[in-house]
Write a protein that holds these residues in place. Sequence first.
Motif, PDB file in Angstrom:
ATOM      1  N   MET A 303      54.145  30.527  26.577  1.00  0.00           N
ATOM      2  CA  MET A 303      52.767  31.207  26.585  1.00  0.00           C
ATOM      3  C   MET A 303      52.566  32.065  27.908  1.00  0.00           C
ATOM      4  O   MET A 303      52.887  31.551  28.869  1.00  0.00           O
ATOM      5  N   GLU A 304      52.109  33.144  27.657  1.00  0.00           N
ATOM      6  CA  GLU A 304      51.584  34.025  29.051  1.00  0.00           C
ATOM      7  C   GLU A 304      50.771  33.609  29.879  1.00  0.00           C
ATOM      8  O   GLU A 304      49.629  32.843  29.394  1.00  0.00           O
ATOM      9  N   GLU A 305      51.000  33.416  30.982  1.00  0.00           N
ATOM     10  CA  GLU A 305      50.059  32.599  31.938  1.00  0.00           C
ATOM     11  C   GLU A 305      49.737  33.681  33.167  1.00  0.00           C
ATOM     12  O   GLU A 305      50.367  33.835  34.072  1.00  0.00           O
ATOM     13  N   ALA A 306      48.727  34.486  32.949  1.00  0.00           N
ATOM     14  CA  ALA A 306      48.538  35.551  34.093  1.00  0.00           C
ATOM     15  C   ALA A 306      47.449  34.617  34.946  1.00  0.00           C
ATOM     16  O   ALA A 306      46.903  33.664  34.746  1.00  0.00           O
ATOM     17  N   GLU A 307      47.335  35.162  36.232  1.00  0.00           N
ATOM     18  CA  GLU A 307      46.182  34.509  37.166  1.00  0.00           C
ATOM     19  C   GLU A 307      44.941  34.561  36.751  1.00  0.00           C
ATOM     20  O   GLU A 307      44.258  33.922  37.075  1.00  0.00           O
ATOM     21  N   ASP A 308      44.657  35.693  36.042  1.00  0.00           N
ATOM     22  CA  ASP A 308      43.270  35.864  35.304  1.00  0.00           C
ATOM     23  C   ASP A 308      43.650  35.606  33.766  1.00  0.00           C
ATOM     24  O   ASP A 308      44.204  36.699  33.243  1.00  0.00           O
ATOM     25  N   PRO A 309      43.078  34.679  33.167  1.00  0.00           N
ATOM     26  CA  PRO A 309      43.272  34.398  31.800  1.00  0.00           C
ATOM     27  C   PRO A 309      42.759  35.633  31.145  1.00  0.00           C
ATOM     28  O   PRO A 309      43.264  35.775  29.720  1.00  0.00           O
ATOM     29  N   ASP A 310      41.694  36.402  31.371  1.00  0.00           N
ATOM     30  CA  ASP A 310      41.302  37.497  30.463  1.00  0.00           C
ATOM     31  C   ASP A 310      42.374  38.295  30.325  1.00  0.00           C
ATOM     32  O   ASP A 310      42.312  39.307  29.239  1.00  0.00           O
ATOM     33  N   HIS A 311      43.180  38.579  31.287  1.00  0.00           N
ATOM     34  CA  HIS A 311      44.355  39.560  31.140  1.00  0.00           C
ATOM     35  C   HIS A 311      45.253  39.227  30.055  1.00  0.00           C
ATOM     36  O   HIS A 311      45.593  40.056  29.405  1.00  0.00           O
ATOM     37  N   VAL A 312      45.482  37.970  29.802  1.00  0.00           N
ATOM     38  CA  VAL A 312      46.150  37.428  28.606  1.00  0.00           C
ATOM     39  C   VAL A 312      45.622  38.035  27.334  1.00  0.00           C
ATOM     40  O   VAL A 312      45.956  38.222  26.221  1.00  0.00           O
TER      41      VAL A 312
ATOM     42  N   ASP B 291      43.946  55.407  25.862  1.00  0.00           N
ATOM     43  CA  ASP B 291      42.558  54.998  26.346  1.00  0.00           C
ATOM     44  C   ASP B 291      42.333  54.879  27.721  1.00  0.00           C
ATOM     45  O   ASP B 291      42.996  53.870  28.346  1.00  0.00           O
ATOM     46  N   PRO B 292      41.493  55.669  28.484  1.00  0.00           N
ATOM     47  CA  PRO B 292      41.426  55.590  30.094  1.00  0.00           C
ATOM     48  C   PRO B 292      41.034  54.073  30.197  1.00  0.00           C
ATOM     49  O   PRO B 292      41.041  53.479  31.342  1.00  0.00           O
ATOM     50  N   ASP B 293      39.966  53.530  29.528  1.00  0.00           N
ATOM     51  CA  ASP B 293      39.504  52.082  29.560  1.00  0.00           C
ATOM     52  C   ASP B 293      40.502  51.136  29.809  1.00  0.00           C
ATOM     53  O   ASP B 293      40.663  50.316  30.516  1.00  0.00           O
ATOM     54  N   ASP B 294      41.480  51.220  29.006  1.00  0.00           N
ATOM     55  CA  ASP B 294      42.682  50.417  28.895  1.00  0.00           C
ATOM     56  C   ASP B 294      43.497  50.813  30.128  1.00  0.00           C
ATOM     57  O   ASP B 294      44.014  49.747  30.789  1.00  0.00           O
ATOM     58  N   VAL B 295      43.526  51.795  30.474  1.00  0.00           N
ATOM     59  CA  VAL B 295      44.192  52.328  31.828  1.00  0.00           C
ATOM     60  C   VAL B 295      43.563  51.192  32.904  1.00  0.00           C
ATOM     61  O   VAL B 295      44.196  50.603  34.048  1.00  0.00           O
ATOM     62  N   GLU B 296      42.230  51.419  33.127  1.00  0.00           N
ATOM     63  CA  GLU B 296      41.691  50.653  33.877  1.00  0.00           C
ATOM     64  C   GLU B 296      41.768  49.238  33.629  1.00  0.00           C
ATOM     65  O   GLU B 296      41.907  48.481  34.953  1.00  0.00           O
ATOM     66  N   ARG B 297      41.890  48.638  32.677  1.00  0.00           N
ATOM     67  CA  ARG B 297      42.427  47.383  32.530  1.00  0.00           C
ATOM     68  C   ARG B 297      43.762  46.944  33.340  1.00  0.00           C
ATOM     69  O   ARG B 297      43.929  46.042  33.805  1.00  0.00           O
ATOM     70  N   ILE B 298      44.647  47.890  32.955  1.00  0.00           N
ATOM     71  CA  ILE B 298      46.062  47.545  33.546  1.00  0.00           C
ATOM     72  C   ILE B 298      46.027  47.864  34.911  1.00  0.00           C
ATOM     73  O   ILE B 298      46.744  46.876  35.443  1.00  0.00           O
ATOM     74  N   ILE B 299      45.256  48.727  35.500  1.00  0.00           N
ATOM     75  CA  ILE B 299      45.023  48.627  36.961  1.00  0.00           C
ATOM     76  C   ILE B 299      44.588  47.302  37.496  1.00  0.00           C
ATOM     77  O   ILE B 299      45.018  46.817  38.411  1.00  0.00           O
ATOM     78  N   ASP B 300      43.638  46.812  36.884  1.00  0.00           N
ATOM     79  CA  ASP B 300      42.911  45.486  37.145  1.00  0.00           C
ATOM     80  C   ASP B 300      44.020  44.361  37.103  1.00  0.00           C
ATOM     81  O   ASP B 300      44.349  43.427  37.907  1.00  0.00           O
ATOM     82  N   HIS B 301      44.942  44.630  36.095  1.00  0.00           N
ATOM     83  CA  HIS B 301      46.095  43.379  35.826  1.00  0.00           C
ATOM     84  C   HIS B 301      46.843  43.491  37.061  1.00  0.00           C
ATOM     85  O   HIS B 301      47.548  42.266  37.389  1.00  0.00           O
ATOM     86  N   LEU B 302      47.202  44.585  37.923  1.00  0.00           N
ATOM     87  CA  LEU B 302      47.906  44.766  39.209  1.00  0.00           C
ATOM     88  C   LEU B 302      47.519  43.624  40.215  1.00  0.00           C
ATOM     89  O   LEU B 302      48.073  43.168  41.099  1.00  0.00           O
ATOM     90  N   ARG B 303      46.096  43.323  40.012  1.00  0.00           N
ATOM     91  CA  ARG B 303      45.465  42.680  41.226  1.00  0.00           C
ATOM     92  C   ARG B 303      45.810  43.012  42.660  1.00  0.00           C
ATOM     93  O   ARG B 303      45.867  42.392  43.650  1.00  0.00           O
ATOM     94  N   SER B 304      45.837  44.352  42.796  1.00  0.00           N
ATOM     95  CA  SER B 304      46.093  45.015  44.086  1.00  0.00           C
ATOM     96  C   SER B 304      45.902  46.316  44.083  1.00  0.00           C
ATOM     97  O   SER B 304      46.258  47.207  43.261  1.00  0.00           O
ATOM     98  N   ASP B 305      45.159  46.910  45.228  1.00  0.00           N
ATOM     99  CA  ASP B 305      44.813  48.345  45.464  1.00  0.00           C
ATOM    100  C   ASP B 305      45.838  48.918  46.226  1.00  0.00           C
ATOM    101  O   ASP B 305      45.889  50.134  46.549  1.00  0.00           O
ATOM    102  N   ASP B 306      46.917  48.145  46.875  1.00  0.00           N
ATOM    103  CA  ASP B 306      47.866  48.789  47.545  1.00  0.00           C
ATOM    104  C   ASP B 306      49.310  48.947  47.290  1.00  0.00           C
ATOM    105  O   ASP B 306      50.106  49.504  47.716  1.00  0.00           O
ATOM    106  N   MET B 307      49.436  48.752  45.802  1.00  0.00           N
ATOM    107  CA  MET B 307      50.769  49.069  45.491  1.00  0.00           C
ATOM    108  C   MET B 307      51.105  50.337  44.976  1.00  0.00           C
ATOM    109  O   MET B 307      52.317  50.668  44.809  1.00  0.00           O
ATOM    110  N   LEU B 308      50.200  51.150  44.649  1.00  0.00           N
ATOM    111  CA  LEU B 308      50.613  52.513  43.775  1.00  0.00           C
ATOM    112  C   LEU B 308      50.727  53.571  44.833  1.00  0.00           C
ATOM    113  O   LEU B 308      49.646  53.828  45.836  1.00  0.00           O
ATOM    114  N   LEU B 309      51.782  54.375  44.865  1.00  0.00           N
ATOM    115  CA  LEU B 309      51.988  55.468  45.579  1.00  0.00           C
ATOM    116  C   LEU B 309      51.721  56.801  44.741  1.00  0.00           C
ATOM    117  O   LEU B 309      52.749  56.662  43.844  1.00  0.00           O
TER     118      LEU B 309
END
Lengths: 366, 356
Positions: A303-312, B291-309
Amino acid sequence: MNIEVRQPLRAQKTRYGIVDCDIHPKLTYDEMRPYLSNQWWSHLQTYGLRPRHGFAKTYPMPKITPQAARRDAWPPTGGLPGSDLAFMQQQLLDFYDMDYGIMNPLSPTGQGDQNPDFSAAMAFASNEAQVARWTSREKRLKASVVVPYENPEASKAEIKRRAGNKDYAQVFMLSRTAEAHGRRRYWPIYEAAVEAGLPVGIHVFGYSGWAMTNSGWPSFYIEEMTEHATGQAAVVASMIFEGLFEQYRDLKVVLIESGFGWLPALGWRLDKHWERMRDEVPHVRRPPSEYIREHFWVSTQPMEEAEDPDHVMDAMRWIGFDRILFASDYPHWDFDDPFLALPPSLTEQQRQMIYAGNAKKLYGLG
Amino acid sequence: MTDIKPIDCDVHPSITDIRQLLPHLEDYWRDSVEERGIGSLESSSYPPNAPITARPDFRGKNGYAATTAEELGAQVFDRWGAGTAILNCLYGVQLVYNEDMARAFHRALNDWIAKEWLDRDPRLRASIIVPMQNIEYAVDEIERCARDQRFVQVMVLAMQETPLGRRHHWPIFAAAERHGLPIGIHAGSNYRNPVTSLGWPSHYVEDYTSQAQGFQSQVTSLITEGVFAKYPKLKIVLLESGVTWLPAFLWRFSKFWRGARTEIPWVDRSPSEIVRDNFRLTIQPFDGPSDPDDVERIIDHLRSDDMLLFSSDYPHWQFDGDERMPKGIPQGLRRKILVDNPLATYDRLNSARAGA
């Protein structure tokens, strides 16, 4: 992921039926012996299994526990984890009040053996033993048709032999094959599976004869486990770009023990670059993610375990809640507990689908 | 993008013929090229005429995109307004089997980059291409080129003969850290292994898309082998890697680390944390959802503002028109991606600016 040794409790009623899509029975040579000819029995005694790696008695990457098993999964009567039906009933099927369990037998089933005829003989014996020793004694368990996939014609014959027998729920392959799964040499397997009305389950492991990464051999078991997602990505890409789903429109593929978080991003990447280079693959008529959405199912474990469960939850939404199947991987160390594994924010309906509804529909169970 | 000058972290100069390297080769190798008829070394990671290799409107009459600093500058600096661009030359010297020949061609290629590109436009920077065929030679090449401050990074390919984290590669990391050079891992293979762990696929599109798996394997290897325990300041830049695979890959990797970390006790914190501290990624291709909203979600999944160049990946055909930033990237992140993150990644861009 190592769970505490748990005292056997009385059976617990769950609010949901559960279909466990990844249970590993440990078949023994004694169970298989009646279904092997004297020649192949002698071969097994003399030369043993010869998968496409160098160790005669063990795996390239030592597991993190003996037999990669939960420490409490060793049967009190002796034998290896997963080898004792009564203990499996007690520890898994009854404990979690399961409706069904799909059995996916791993070694010593001879899949991917260097000797294609021996592999066929071992597959036949594995399939006979699953019914004789397991499904005939426990109706909640379903067998998988083990196929000697590097011997596609024998695989086809093995599937035809089992077609129509409700003891078998799917055709069973491993993820690391000598060529990628979409290549034409394997098409007889898919043709027979579609004719038999069986999904094809592709479970991680096996030994392809190639390095486990496209940069050569890694050093660690952690790497091997992480790499299962990259191997399955190659499986999915190959099946799509070879045009398999244009040829076999009813083919259903279940990706087992590879998690699922990696699948949406793979779909986006394949779509983007297919669009750019579709003149190379004119037989691929639609964006790859559409084939993924229609032809693939994923099992939950690990099971995927993200730091934020909403991401899963995002990943599940991108895949489709109707394509996700619960799996525990019993009796292995990274077993997912049905009571604990799924994200708490799933709706009742989504939970019901993932626990049982999707699997019952896919496998035609009860 | 009008008010700031972006730093384009991944552009590719085109070399059209091995003869362009002849002035930079020692006599023995120059003679060998002529007498043995050594052919041009373009890699099949980028077949010259494939769509990915150069966008149609970037190709000149000869079929190649920019073959001079002037042509490249006309697009990257004049049209797109970048202030600085980092050249990552993809000529296939990494594929050569003879170690000595590899050393000669790598030296020639780096010298060609310095003379024909860096000398001709002060806004250009470059990566040092290193011969992984022999680690001593690779370290020598880093030492030789690092004296020139316009080389800002060491570049290797995503698919190698052995995983990058393996201990025999560590002298390269020591040299890179010593000189403040990030290790850039760029898409491509030296083809010592098939591009999938299931062998050789039938189609080029499978080759290109499998690069993402190569990057995943390298991140796993670099962390599990303990590279960042030994070289905590070392930065790794994933170039043309795709971006969206990263978050879910880290869920998986970090989960197995939690479960089986006794195997690698020198890794004393989660791979997710190590990646956020030590790894950076260029934004083309992004390989995102539509979908740009999904792109924003993926950016959120990175959990960092420092990683993309920021990168255009010129002249590779990753996008049409002039919009190099994927749709859906939050407005507040743009400046970081365009300028701040590249400056925080490449020490030598700061010193070069200060000295300019």
